[in-house]
Design a protein around this motif. Structure first.
Motif, PDB file in Angstrom:
ATOM      1  N   GLY A 131     -58.324 109.717  40.213  1.00 56.69           N
ATOM      2  CA  GLY A 131     -59.292 109.696  39.118  1.00 56.69           C
ATOM      3  C   GLY A 131     -60.464 108.784  39.352  1.00 56.69           C
ATOM      4  O   GLY A 131     -61.277 108.570  38.435  1.00 56.69           O
ATOM      5  N   TYR A 132     -60.587 108.247  40.558  1.00 51.45           N
ATOM      6  CA  TYR A 132     -61.666 107.292  40.846  1.00 51.45           C
ATOM      7  C   TYR A 132     -63.044 107.930  40.632  1.00 51.45           C
ATOM      8  O   TYR A 132     -63.937 107.323  40.037  1.00 51.45           O
ATOM      9  N   ALA A 133     -63.214 109.144  41.141  1.00 54.20           N
ATOM     10  CA  ALA A 133     -64.532 109.789  41.085  1.00 54.20           C
ATOM     11  C   ALA A 133     -64.960 110.038  39.645  1.00 54.20           C
ATOM     12  O   ALA A 133     -66.100 109.745  39.260  1.00 54.20           O
ATOM     13  N   VAL A 134     -64.051 110.576  38.837  1.00 58.14           N
ATOM     14  CA  VAL A 134     -64.390 110.854  37.441  1.00 58.14           C
ATOM     15  C   VAL A 134     -64.686 109.559  36.697  1.00 58.14           C
ATOM     16  O   VAL A 134     -65.653 109.479  35.913  1.00 58.14           O
ATOM     17  N   ASP A 135     -63.868 108.544  36.935  1.00 58.51           N
ATOM     18  CA  ASP A 135     -64.099 107.255  36.266  1.00 58.51           C
ATOM     19  C   ASP A 135     -65.454 106.667  36.660  1.00 58.51           C
ATOM     20  O   ASP A 135     -66.139 106.059  35.828  1.00 58.51           O
TER      21      ASP A 135
END
Length: 346
Positions: A131-135
């Motif tokens: 979820g790094y990219a979305v966060d």
């Protein structure tokens, strides 16, 4: 030249800018912690720090370019990562591809730098952090929105004073240049004096450019500004006056060039030339009235403003200086139109 000279500004930015940037960074951090449950929302704080700009319109543009850069970088990283994996060579390749994409689409420096940074971080860190990219996208957009709101809510700057002062200075310098041409027509001149006359007229051009830049900055400061309603009329008046002054600068430079190239001792005693010089002084007088200098007076006495009356007419041309006189008459006709137009708008 000292090395530190390129690192320091000539003047400090307003302290309110420091306060707004600090508030935006802190608010973006706390809001991200509360909404996204991120313990260290550094990207929200970074976005807030970068998006707070001297004007609201600049903040909006910076927020859009940063947000779009993050989204494009994340999308590029996901696509290349899905096709080729996430090795070190791929990460380096993504940086080059991202820069080429920004170059191909002629993106602004903010977006051009943000795309490879976001793509590199997603490939390098995103694999170990679900979820790094979305966060990262959410944090960046949230930080940009917070910065935009803070910059619009807390004393948004209105840069009208520099524009007004630049226009007023241009008015007075145009008036002084007209008087200088009038003096050159009615008094004996040396070659050095004629050169100085032309040089002085040409100095109006950089003043015109400075005024134009100041007006553009003033208009930008009012864009998306909640206080624009009560200030817009001031800027509109200065903009209208500047449009007329731009024409006057061209005419004054042309008249100065004409006098410089065609001056002859016999023009000093010609009554038509004296009439033209009188009209120039009257135009200078009326320009100062436009600038708010109500006590302006002609050297021969204080006429009732405005001083310009009926257009000057010449029934019999000068036998040898008709080219000089004819050129000055046409320029003065156009100068008169702009000065009287400015008086009507004042």
């Amino acid at each position: 030249m000292k090395i530190t000279g390129s690192l320091r500004l000539a003047t400090r930015p307003p302290i309110i800018q420091v306060i707004k940037t600090s508030i935006a960074a802190i608010a973006a951090w706390l809001l991200s912690v509360a909404l996204l449950h991120q313990p260290l929302p550094i990207f929200a704080a970074i976005a807030a720090l970068l998006v707070v700009q001297p004007s609201v319109s600049q903040s909006f543009a910076r927020g859009v370019e940063r947000s779009l850069g993050v989204i494009a970088g994340v999308a590029l990283a996901y696509g290349i990562g899905a096709l080729f994996g996430r090795s070190s060579v791929i990460v380096l390749g993504v940086i080059v591809v991202a820069l080429l994409v920004a170059w191909a689409f002629r993106l602004s420096p903010g977006s051009a730098n943000q795309i490879p940074i976001s793509a590199m971080l997603v490939l390098a860190i995103g694999a170990q952090t679900p979820g790094y990219a979305v966060d990262r996208i959410i944090e960046t957009v949230l930080g940009a929105l917070v910065a935009l709101v803070v910059n619009a809510a807390i004393a948004p700057p209105v840069a009208l004073a520099p524009a007004h002062l630049a226009v007023q200075r241009l008015v007075h310098d145009c008036a002084a240049a007209l008087e200088a041409v009038a003096d050159a027509l009615t008094t004996e001149q040396t070659g050095e004096q004629l050169d100085a006359l032309l040089a002085r007229a040409r100095e109006l051009r950089p003043l015109r450019d400075t005024a134009q830049s100041a007006i553009s900055a003033g208009a930008e400061s009012l864009t998306l500004n909640a206080r624009r309603g009560r200030h817009r009329r001031i800027l509109e008046r200065d903009t209208e006056l500047f449009a007329r002054l731009s024409i006057l600068v061209t005419r004054i430079v042309g008249m100065s060039r004409t006098v410089h190239d065609n001056w002859d001792a016999e023009v000093v005693d010609d009554p038509t030339v004296h009439d033209i010089a009188r009209e120039m002084r009257r135009a200078a007088h009326d320009l100062r009235i436009v600038a708010g200098d109500g006590d302006a007076a002609l050297p021969t006495g204080p006429p009732e403003p405005p001083a310009l009356t009926a257009p000057l007419e010449v029934l019999r041309p000068h036998p040898t200086q008709w080219m000089l006189i004819g050129s000055l008459l046409e320029d003065m006709r156009r100068v008169r139109e702009e000065v009287l137009g400015a008086l009507d708008e004042a």
